[in-house]
Design a protein around this motif. Structure first.
Motif, short mmCIF file in Angstrom:
data_model
loop_
_atom_site.label_atom_id
_atom_site.label_comp_id
_atom_site.label_asym_id
_atom_site.label_seq_id
_atom_site.Cartn_x
_atom_site.Cartn_y
_atom_site.Cartn_z
N SER A 175 1.09 -1.29 0.18
CA SER A 175 -0.14 0.00 -0.10
C SER A 175 0.86 1.32 -0.15
O SER A 175 0.45 2.38 -0.52
CB SER A 175 -1.18 0.07 1.12
OG SER A 175 -0.26 -0.17 2.39
N ASN A 176 2.20 1.09 0.42
CA ASN A 176 2.84 2.20 0.28
C ASN A 176 3.57 2.70 -1.13
O ASN A 176 3.96 3.51 -1.18
CB ASN A 176 4.44 2.09 1.31
CG ASN A 176 3.98 1.92 2.64
OD1 ASN A 176 2.90 2.58 2.95
ND2 ASN A 176 4.49 1.10 3.48
N LEU A 177 3.43 1.66 -2.06
CA LEU A 177 3.86 1.96 -3.26
C LEU A 177 2.62 3.07 -4.02
O LEU A 177 1.58 3.07 -3.86
CB LEU A 177 3.70 0.90 -4.31
CG LEU A 177 4.56 -0.11 -4.22
CD1 LEU A 177 4.38 -1.51 -5.06
CD2 LEU A 177 5.93 0.20 -4.25
N PRO A 178 3.29 3.97 -4.80
CA PRO A 178 2.50 5.16 -5.08
C PRO A 178 1.62 4.80 -6.34
O PRO A 178 1.87 4.00 -7.17
CB PRO A 178 3.64 6.27 -5.61
CG PRO A 178 4.72 5.38 -5.92
CD PRO A 178 4.76 4.27 -4.90
N GLU A 179 0.42 5.43 -6.27
CA GLU A 179 -0.53 5.09 -7.36
C GLU A 179 -0.09 5.64 -8.61
O GLU A 179 -0.29 5.29 -9.88
CB GLU A 179 -1.94 5.92 -7.30
CG GLU A 179 -2.51 5.35 -6.01
CD GLU A 179 -3.25 4.08 -6.03
OE1 GLU A 179 -3.45 3.60 -7.01
OE2 GLU A 179 -3.22 3.42 -4.98
N CYS A 185 6.52 -8.79 -8.34
CA CYS A 185 6.13 -7.76 -9.29
C CYS A 185 4.84 -7.89 -9.62
O CYS A 185 3.97 -7.08 -9.87
CB CYS A 185 7.04 -7.75 -10.35
SG CYS A 185 8.78 -7.27 -10.35
N ALA A 186 4.23 -9.25 -9.69
CA ALA A 186 2.94 -9.81 -10.07
C ALA A 186 1.83 -9.13 -9.01
O ALA A 186 1.02 -8.77 -9.27
CB ALA A 186 2.87 -11.14 -10.03
N HIS A 187 2.31 -9.21 -7.72
CA HIS A 187 1.64 -8.75 -6.50
C HIS A 187 1.35 -7.29 -6.69
O HIS A 187 0.33 -6.59 -6.38
CB HIS A 187 2.10 -9.26 -5.34
CG HIS A 187 1.77 -10.56 -4.89
ND1 HIS A 187 0.56 -10.85 -4.29
CD2 HIS A 187 2.27 -11.66 -5.15
CE1 HIS A 187 0.30 -12.35 -4.26
NE2 HIS A 187 1.37 -12.50 -4.99
N ALA A 188 2.58 -6.51 -6.89
CA ALA A 188 2.71 -5.12 -7.03
C ALA A 188 1.64 -4.61 -8.28
O ALA A 188 0.77 -3.76 -8.08
CB ALA A 188 3.89 -4.41 -7.21
N TYR A 189 1.52 -5.27 -9.32
CA TYR A 189 0.66 -5.14 -10.53
C TYR A 189 -0.65 -5.11 -10.05
O TYR A 189 -1.71 -4.39 -10.31
CB TYR A 189 0.93 -5.67 -11.85
CG TYR A 189 0.20 -5.17 -12.82
CD1 TYR A 189 0.71 -4.06 -13.65
CD2 TYR A 189 -1.09 -5.78 -13.41
CE1 TYR A 189 -0.09 -3.42 -14.77
CE2 TYR A 189 -1.77 -5.12 -14.47
CZ TYR A 189 -1.30 -4.10 -15.01
OH TYR A 189 -2.13 -3.75 -15.95
N LYS A 190 -1.13 -6.41 -9.48
CA LYS A 190 -2.31 -6.75 -9.00
C LYS A 190 -3.01 -5.76 -8.04
O LYS A 190 -4.01 -5.32 -8.26
CB LYS A 190 -2.37 -8.11 -8.31
CG LYS A 190 -3.84 -8.36 -7.93
CD LYS A 190 -3.64 -9.90 -7.15
CE LYS A 190 -5.03 -10.41 -6.48
NZ LYS A 190 -4.86 -11.52 -5.63
N ALA A 191 -2.14 -5.08 -7.14
CA ALA A 191 -2.56 -4.14 -6.13
C ALA A 191 -2.82 -2.75 -6.79
O ALA A 191 -3.44 -2.24 -6.06
CB ALA A 191 -1.58 -4.29 -4.76
N LYS A 192 -1.84 -2.37 -7.41
CA LYS A 192 -1.67 -1.05 -7.80
C LYS A 192 -1.88 -0.81 -9.27
O LYS A 192 -1.94 0.50 -9.78
CB LYS A 192 -0.26 -0.46 -7.32
CG LYS A 192 -0.13 -0.43 -5.76
CD LYS A 192 -1.17 1.02 -5.26
CE LYS A 192 -0.79 0.94 -3.75
NZ LYS A 192 -1.21 2.11 -3.08
#
Length: 174
Positions: A74-78, A99-106
């Motif tokens: 959640s700390n990754l910027p939109e 990387c897959a989870h980052a794309y899924k979340a953001k």
């Protein structure tokens, strides 16, 4: 520690590229022309067929075999740039899963700086660049950050090879 875990007390950190300078003789245009896929928008990059297929496989694989979770995603910027730094395992499953989870979340594509030995394998460069992997280069990372992308550098060893990246914290270096 998962790649996106952060110090909860410190909160998200701000990134400034103003004090980092590319190597002499380089230009943003040369990086864009050498690695045009890396500079595509996140939706254009992330929703193309190969990344979508691989991401779905990794998400299922990580849930079934590893019970993989990411803390702090959640700390990754939109939108806008961020540099993700961590240490990965020797078998490298954590990088594509993160990387897959980052794309899924953001909905953000992480451009991962890769060791030159990985890219020297036949056919690897073409496939890995289609998935967001890029040659580990300070110059390329700086240009991607200036362009507002997420860039990951997870230094580690590759089959006994010495780390190709050097992260400098203050006066110390690796």
């Amino acid at each position: 520690m998962p790649p996106f875990a952060s110090d909860r007390e410190a909160g998200p950190q701000q990134l400034s590229c103003s004090t980092v300078h590319p190597q002499k003789g380089s230009s943003e245009e040369s990086m864009r022309s050498r690695f045009p896929r890396m500079f595509r928008s996140d939706p254009e990059f992330g929703e193309s067929p190969l990344p979508t297929f691989v991401r779905n496989v990794w998400l299922k694989h990580s849930a079934f075999f590893h019970d993989f979770q990411i803390e702090g995603v959640s700390n990754l910027p939109e939108s806008g740039a961020a540099l993700i730094v961590g240490i990965h395992t020797t078998h490298n499953h954590d990088i594509p899963m993160a990387c897959a989870h980052a794309y899924k979340a953001k909905g953000r594509v992480v451009r991962a700086m890769l060791h030159r030995a990985i890219l020297s394998m036949p056919g690897a460069t073409n496939i890995l660049q289609r998935l967001g992997g890029a040659p580990g280069s300070r110059e390329l990372a700086i240009e991607l950050l200036k362009d507002g992308h997420l860039v990951a550098c997870l230094p580690g060893e590759l089959g006994g090879l010495v780390c190709a990246f050097c992260i400098r914290w203050g006066r110390g270096s690796c």
